[in-house]
Design an enzyme around this catalytic site. Structure first.
Site, PDB file in Angstrom:
ATOM      1  CG  HIS A 126       1.380-102.557 -29.369  1.00  0.00           C
ATOM      2  ND1 HIS A 126       1.415-101.884 -29.185  1.00  0.00           N
ATOM      3  CD2 HIS A 126       0.705-102.326 -30.147  1.00  0.00           C
ATOM      4  CE1 HIS A 126       0.926-100.088 -29.500  1.00  0.00           C
ATOM      5  NE2 HIS A 126       0.904-101.007 -30.953  1.00  0.00           N
ATOM      6  CB  CYS A 185      -2.203-101.429 -32.504  1.00  0.00           C
ATOM      7  SG  CYS A 185      -1.021-102.224 -34.213  1.00  0.00           S
TER       8      CYS A 185
END
Length: 193
Positions: A155, A168
């Site tokens: 992301h 992440c």
């Protein structure tokens, strides 16, 4: 030089005849071995060779030997084919392929100390243009592409040039958007480090 050599031989001969064993034998000085060639290969904990090859492809395709934090490169034309992403945790880089052609590269920020970005082979399981973390204070995850059942995803986000996430793979915002447009559910991901 000749006088010095004759003197040295005379001293050694006299010492030997006198039975003196305290005169040290002349030492041969061996030249130091040549230095090992400097290697620019990086030591990987787990690799199938994708990350080192992706780095070489970036040099060949974009003429770049590295990127600054938050920087990325994208090809001007994107060919058809399956998208594949290679992430290198050691150098904090991501590489995007279409078929066998490298079409983009970016810096990333993966898991900080105490957290884990998992190594191995993955696939994009879910895509959302905007998402909020259910685990970390509703944190925004723009252009989210989840790769596992625990919430690890690509992301857009802060890209300081070192591991700083909860697991992440953060990308520069514009690159996250471009990557989102290139992938589909099922696109392959390999993470090495």
């Amino acid at each position: 030089m000749g006088k010095f050599l004759n003197f040295s031989v005379a001293v050694l001969t006299a010492a030997a005849l006198a039975g003196c064993d305290t005169v040290p034998a002349p030492r041969l000085v061996q030249a130091a071995p040549p230095p090992e060639p400097v290697s620019h290969e990086v030591p990987y904990r787990w690799t199938q060779g994708n990350a080192p090859q992706a780095y070489k492809d970036m040099v060949d395709t974009f003429g770049r030997h590295g990127l600054k934090p938050g920087e990325y490169v994208v090809a001007s034309t994107i060919p058809q084919g399956e998208t594949r992403i290679v992430v290198d945790l050691l150098t904090q880089m991501a590489y995007v392929y279409r078929g066998d052609k490298l079409v983009g590269a970016s810096t990333v920020s993966s898991a900080k100390r105490g957290m884990v970005t998992p190594l191995g082979f993955w696939s994009i399981l879910e895509k959302r243009p905007f998402y909020r973390s259910k685990k970390y204070d509703n944190a925004p995850m723009p252009f989210m592409q989840r790769i596992d059942g625990y919430g690890i995803a690509f992301h857009g986000g802060n890209n300081p040039g070192y591991p700083a996430s909860h697991g992440c793979i953060r990308l520069p915002m514009k690159f996250a958007e471009k990557l989102y447009g290139l992938t589909k559910v099922g696109s392959k991901v390999v993470i090495e480090g």
